[in-house]
Design a protein around this motif. Structure first.
Motif, PDB file in Angstrom:
ATOM      1  N   ILE A  28      46.625  40.468  39.826  1.00  0.00           N
ATOM      2  CA  ILE A  28      46.041  39.278  40.440  1.00  0.00           C
ATOM      3  C   ILE A  28      46.623  39.052  41.830  1.00  0.00           C
ATOM      4  O   ILE A  28      45.975  38.440  42.690  1.00  0.00           O
ATOM      5  N   LEU A  29      47.810  39.565  42.069  1.00  0.00           N
ATOM      6  CA  LEU A  29      48.456  39.388  43.373  1.00  0.00           C
ATOM      7  C   LEU A  29      47.807  40.244  44.461  1.00  0.00           C
ATOM      8  O   LEU A  29      48.121  40.075  45.636  1.00  0.00           O
ATOM      9  N   SER A  30      46.910  41.129  44.093  1.00  0.00           N
ATOM     10  CA  SER A  30      46.227  41.940  45.093  1.00  0.00           C
ATOM     11  C   SER A  30      45.142  41.151  45.829  1.00  0.00           C
ATOM     12  O   SER A  30      44.574  41.653  46.799  1.00  0.00           O
ATOM     13  N   PHE A  31      44.894  39.918  45.365  1.00  0.00           N
ATOM     14  CA  PHE A  31      43.874  39.079  45.987  1.00  0.00           C
ATOM     15  C   PHE A  31      44.525  37.912  46.716  1.00  0.00           C
ATOM     16  O   PHE A  31      45.423  37.266  46.190  1.00  0.00           O
ATOM     17  N   CYS A  95      34.915  32.392  37.732  1.00  0.00           N
ATOM     18  CA  CYS A  95      36.085  32.679  38.549  1.00  0.00           C
ATOM     19  C   CYS A  95      35.714  33.782  39.525  1.00  0.00           C
ATOM     20  O   CYS A  95      34.783  34.558  39.298  1.00  0.00           O
ATOM     21  N   ALA A  96      36.437  33.823  40.622  1.00  0.00           N
ATOM     22  CA  ALA A  96      36.176  34.814  41.646  1.00  0.00           C
ATOM     23  C   ALA A  96      37.467  35.140  42.377  1.00  0.00           C
ATOM     24  O   ALA A  96      38.388  34.324  42.442  1.00  0.00           O
ATOM     25  N   ALA A  97      37.493  36.345  42.935  1.00  0.00           N
ATOM     26  CA  ALA A  97      38.635  36.815  43.712  1.00  0.00           C
ATOM     27  C   ALA A  97      38.141  37.219  45.090  1.00  0.00           C
ATOM     28  O   ALA A  97      37.035  37.751  45.239  1.00  0.00           O
ATOM     29  N   ILE A  98      38.974  36.953  46.093  1.00  0.00           N
ATOM     30  CA  ILE A  98      38.588  37.290  47.460  1.00  0.00           C
ATOM     31  C   ILE A  98      39.844  37.533  48.287  1.00  0.00           C
ATOM     32  O   ILE A  98      40.905  36.963  48.012  1.00  0.00           O
ATOM     33  N   GLY A  99      39.722  38.431  49.271  1.00  0.00           N
ATOM     34  CA  GLY A  99      40.852  38.699  50.141  1.00  0.00           C
ATOM     35  C   GLY A  99      40.666  39.985  50.901  1.00  0.00           C
ATOM     36  O   GLY A  99      39.576  40.566  50.931  1.00  0.00           O
ATOM     37  N   THR A 100      41.736  40.452  51.500  1.00  0.00           N
ATOM     38  CA  THR A 100      41.639  41.662  52.316  1.00  0.00           C
ATOM     39  C   THR A 100      41.249  42.866  51.472  1.00  0.00           C
ATOM     40  O   THR A 100      40.544  43.758  51.944  1.00  0.00           O
ATOM     41  N   THR A 101      41.686  42.898  50.212  1.00  0.00           N
ATOM     42  CA  THR A 101      41.360  44.042  49.347  1.00  0.00           C
ATOM     43  C   THR A 101      39.903  44.042  48.909  1.00  0.00           C
ATOM     44  O   THR A 101      39.415  45.055  48.416  1.00  0.00           O
ATOM     45  N   THR A 102      39.200  42.923  49.069  1.00  0.00           N
ATOM     46  CA  THR A 102      37.784  42.860  48.696  1.00  0.00           C
ATOM     47  C   THR A 102      36.894  42.873  49.929  1.00  0.00           C
ATOM     48  O   THR A 102      35.679  42.710  49.810  1.00  0.00           O
ATOM     49  N   GLY A 103      37.501  43.058  51.107  1.00  0.00           N
ATOM     50  CA  GLY A 103      36.723  42.966  52.327  1.00  0.00           C
ATOM     51  C   GLY A 103      36.239  41.556  52.589  1.00  0.00           C
ATOM     52  O   GLY A 103      35.219  41.347  53.247  1.00  0.00           O
TER      53      GLY A 103
END
Length: 118
Positions: A28-31, A95-103
């Motif tokens: 989860i920390l990858s987001f 729920c959703a995840a977003i960040g540099t790893t998801t573009g």
């Protein structure tokens, strides 16, 4: 491919409580940001709460003081504790995840239904 799996939805009376969970495949920390959204019938999906990897939280005005977002990094799980539920909280919660790893695009779970009866 990231997988997000929500659970914990159901039927509850107004004034009751529910806790939603979102299990994340991988870390989860990858987001950078984890989020909860909801979509009621005939309405657009709306952002409910967010939590950053640094544990900073934000809430929609409609749920502030009633809902609490949290994360367990060891279990790779996101939570949404919902208290004092109202009929207008009835929706499918995602729920959703977003960040540099998801573009910086959202990765979504399949959703879980929350129904609040009056």
């Amino acid at each position: 491919q990231v997988q997000l799996v929500e659970s914990g939805g159901g039927l509850v009376q107004a004034g009751g409580s529910l806790t939603l969970s979102c299990a994340v495949s991988g870390s989860i920390l990858s987001f950078d940001v984890m989020t909860w959204h909801r979509q009621a019938p005939g309405k657009q999906r709306e952002l409910v709460a967010t939590i950053t990897s640094g544990e900073s939280e934000n809430y929609a005005d409609s749920v502030k003081g009633r809902f609490t977002i949290s994360r367990d990094n060891a279990k790779n799980t996101l939570y949404l504790k919902m208290n004092s539920l109202k009929p207008e909280d009835t929706a499918v919660y995602y729920c959703a995840a977003i960040g540099t790893t998801t573009g910086w695009r959202y990765y979504w779970g399949q959703g879980t239904q929350v129904t609040v009866s009056s």
